[in-house]
Scaffold this active site. Structure first.
Site, short mmCIF file in Angstrom:
data_model
loop_
_atom_site.label_atom_id
_atom_site.label_comp_id
_atom_site.label_asym_id
_atom_site.label_seq_id
_atom_site.Cartn_x
_atom_site.Cartn_y
_atom_site.Cartn_z
N GLY A 156 -39.53 29.65 -2.18
CA GLY A 156 -40.41 29.19 -3.52
C GLY A 156 -41.00 28.10 -3.20
O GLY A 156 -40.99 27.42 -2.35
N LYS A 214 -29.53 26.26 -0.15
CA LYS A 214 -30.97 25.98 -0.71
C LYS A 214 -31.29 24.58 -0.06
O LYS A 214 -30.82 23.80 -0.20
CB LYS A 214 -30.76 26.13 -2.09
CG LYS A 214 -30.66 27.29 -2.80
CD LYS A 214 -31.20 27.51 -4.21
CE LYS A 214 -30.74 28.81 -4.80
NZ LYS A 214 -31.54 28.84 -6.03
N ASP A 236 -34.12 26.61 -19.61
CA ASP A 236 -34.83 27.97 -19.12
C ASP A 236 -33.90 29.10 -19.25
O ASP A 236 -33.66 29.89 -18.41
CB ASP A 236 -35.15 27.82 -17.89
CG ASP A 236 -36.30 28.50 -17.31
OD1 ASP A 236 -36.95 29.14 -18.22
OD2 ASP A 236 -36.34 28.89 -16.09
#
Length: 664
Positions: free
Chosen positions: A24, A44, A138
């Site tokens: 990403g 990550k 979110d």
């Protein structure tokens, strides 16, 4: 780290990078082996342009530290985070599931019962986050992961921030998806946790209708709709299929004025449940029970297995095609390969194969028999409670996990106690027994309770506690006063025969779990989120932190008649003893213990411990160097353990929704 060239095959600190799972704007996600613990994890890695930014690092460290302490079952915990050679990383578990967005896209609207069941679970996650000063910011279908048994997780807390420290997030930044953003997000007004409640109401509406709350051909018109248009009415969009009472729930949850919304996400969920028909309420409860039991069975994985073709049971109009991919270019989650349920010799064998394609929730709504909880296909997905949104699409693989079977036939001396009303959402959790032989259990749920089974009785009594939120630890003293910890970060007591509870003056608790009380009335708490044990002497208003060292997620605590304190140091796989009135900490010689959880000690000094992952109860006699396994049979995720003066042992067998006792 290069955004163009993955680092597959290289070493990142103690991690061997095995496979690139996704990339990403802020970094990459890898399947990696933690060579220290010999387990496969999701790693990550944040790109240098962000890792080198001091403000970003401070924000991510703060959010990872805060979100990493959220232990609510519907939030996926992180294992570790930090920097290696200047690069920020977050290590997480791999879990099974598919995004709610993918389910809605493939199958359309959910049944009202299933929609409410999923929203209730996400509400529990949000309430836990909000209680710790964390807003998600979110909440949307892409960030809700649903397993084949309908256990739901709220993921991607990476854009969340601690509400008490807005300085780490740029003012005015519009983070999130416009379809679910509260009006105050667009106006510059103060944004509080109630923006998450608005988003959750939007998600509920979309589950019921299959579409976001407002349709618009431009961002500007979509924003205007959030600011000006009334909330949608699902019963009008799907007449005869959605109870009209749910329209009012959506309307209140999506109120333009934050003060007019529900006080908590849990309140929204309760209102939604109450708006269902009686039949739908039963269906929703069945979904919640099944999801909890199946997820408790699926232990976080440690090693890889060979892949096999798989499908997932979805929702809506029909089952998926076996072997079909379930992830589409809108899913903000990363699917990884399947992992073993237990690599340490537990009794959960795994094998490849297919399971019935009919969705569990659909079976419930049709009244058909539901297959055993173990017959579930798995899609292993990487999610994180403190991770940034990293979009990736990969093929999924799965395998079967066979649930440990148990027979109603009891082993010699083992008895299932006649508790009722504890078979709902993560029950039972705590267990205690008083000097008269009365047994007490915490029935853990979004709004839990304490249930008592009197000696010789076949009927239970719900004690008059009020406002308990996911009660955990449980203890009872010689006078019959009952003590309970809950996820409101407190200890609540109820004297025998009283209807008036009291909150003890503990300070700064963070997800208290285990609880014990000694013969002098002092109360001990395993303060899991703070990695400590605290003591409050009888009548005192000031707590004491006991001098344990190196604790990592302590879950259980016990105290003997001499004042020695015992703790299950769960993530360190050990049991430690602090000798009375001293700083002398001793690691007890339990043999190859893994994930110790509940703990009790009898009058002779024998220590009893539940092993969360291997479904065993072990004991260590005073002075012995060898532990033994008690002959319980068929346990499934045993949590708390208690022992009476006759050395009868009681276990909260959480995965089987029962309490089992074993006579000596």
């Amino acid at each position: 780290m290069s955004d163009a060239v993955p680092q597959v095959g290289s070493q990142f600190g103690p991690y061997q990078l095995l496979r690139l799972l996704g990339r990403g704007g802020m970094g990459e996600v890898y399947e990696a082996e933690d060579t220290r613990k010999h387990r496969v994890v999701a790693l990550k890695l944040i790109s240098p342009q962000y890792s080198d930014n001091a403000v970003f690092r401070a924000r991510m460290q703060r959010e990872a530290d805060t979100a990493g302490r959220l232990t609510e079952p519907h939030i996926v915990p992180i294992h570790d985070y930090g920097e290696i050679n200047g690069q920020f990383f977050v290590e997480m578990r791999m879990i099974d599931g598919t995004s709610l967005r993918a389910l809605l896209k493939q199958y359309g609207p959910l049944t009202p019962a299933r929609a409410v069941a999923i929203v209730r679970q996400i509400a529990a996650a949000l309430d836990a986050a909000h209680a710790n000063g964390v807003t998600h910011r979110d909440v949307k279908p892409e960030n809700i992961l649903v397993t084949a048994s309908d256990f739901a997780y709220l993921v991607d807390f990476g854009i969340a921030r601690a509400a008490s420290d807005p300085g780490l997030t740029q003012t005015g930044t519009a983070v999130g998806t416009y379809n679910y953003m509260a009006p105050e997000r667009f106006t510059g007004d103060e944004v509080t946790y109630r923006a998450d409640i608005y988003a959750l109401a939007c998600v509920l509406g979309e589950c019921l209708t299959g579409a976001p709350p407002y349709r618009a051909d431009s961002v500007e018109r979509l924003i205007a709709a959030h600011l000006m248009d009334p909330a949608p009415q699902p019963s009008q969009l799907r007449p005869g299929r959605v109870p009209p009472a749910l329209d009012q729930v959506i309307a209140k949850g999506m109120a333009k004025n934050p003060a007019e919304r529900f006080m908590s996400a849990g309140d929204l969920a309760i209102a939604a449940h109450d708006a269902l028909t009686t039949s739908e309420q039963h269906q929703a409860t069945t979904i919640l029970r099944r999801g909890d039991n199946a997820t408790l069975l699926a232990t976080p994985a440690d090693t890889g297995l060979s892949q096999s073709e798989s499908g997932i049971a979805g929702a809506g109009t029909g089952p998926p095609t076996p072997g079909a991919a379930r992830w589409s270019p809108g899913d903000s989650a990363t699917v990884a390969g399947p992992l073993a349920a237990d690599s340490r010799g537990g009794n959960w064998p795994s094998q490849t194969g297919h399971s019935p394609a009919v969705p569990n929730a659909l079976q419930a709504s049709l009244g058909h028999a539901v297959p055993p909880a173990g017959n579930k296909r798995k899609v292993w997905a990487v999610v994180g409670a403190a991770a940034i949104v990293l979009v990736a699409i990969v093929a999924a693989a799965g395998y079967l996990v066979l649930r440990p079977s148990w027979s109603p036939t009891q082993a010699s001396g083992q008895t299932v106690l006649p508790f009722t009303g504890i078979d709902f959402r993560l029950s039972p959790s705590g267990v205690a027994v008083d000097s008269a032989g009365n047994v007490y259990v915490t029935s853990e749920g979004m709004y839990g309770r304490v249930v008592k089974l009197a000696t010789g009785s076949t009927g239970t009594t719900v004690l008059p506690f009020n406002g308990l939120y996911q009660p955990q630890g449980l203890a009872v003293d010689g006078a019959g006063t009952v003590y309970v910890t809950d996820f409101n970060n407190r200890v609540v007591t109820l004297a025998a025969g009283s209807n008036n509870q009291t909150v003890l003056p503990f300070d700064g608790l963070n997800y208290p779990e285990g609880l014990a009380v000694d013969t002098q009335g002092a109360v001990y708490v395993a303060d899991r989120g703070n990695n400590r044990v605290v003591k409050l002497a009888a009548g005192s208003k000031t707590q004491t932190v006991l001098p344990f060292t190196g604790l990592n997620d302590p879950d259980g605590v016990a105290v003997d008649n001499s004042g020695n304190v015992y703790v299950t140091d769960t993530d360190n796989n050990r049991v430690v003893k602090l000798e009375a009135e001293s700083n002398n900490q001793v690691v007890l010689p339990f043999t190859d213990i893994t994930a110790p959880w509940g703990i009790a000690v009898d009058e002779a000094g024998t220590v009893y411990v539940t092993e969360h992952n291997t479904n065993q109860v072990v004991k260590l006699l005073a002075g012995s160097t060898t532990s033994t396994v008690l002959p319980f049979t068929g346990l499934n995720t045993p949590l708390a353990v208690a022992v009476d003066s006759d050395r009868t042992v009681y276990v909260a067998d959480r995965g089987n929704d029962r309490v089992v006792k074993l006579t000596s």
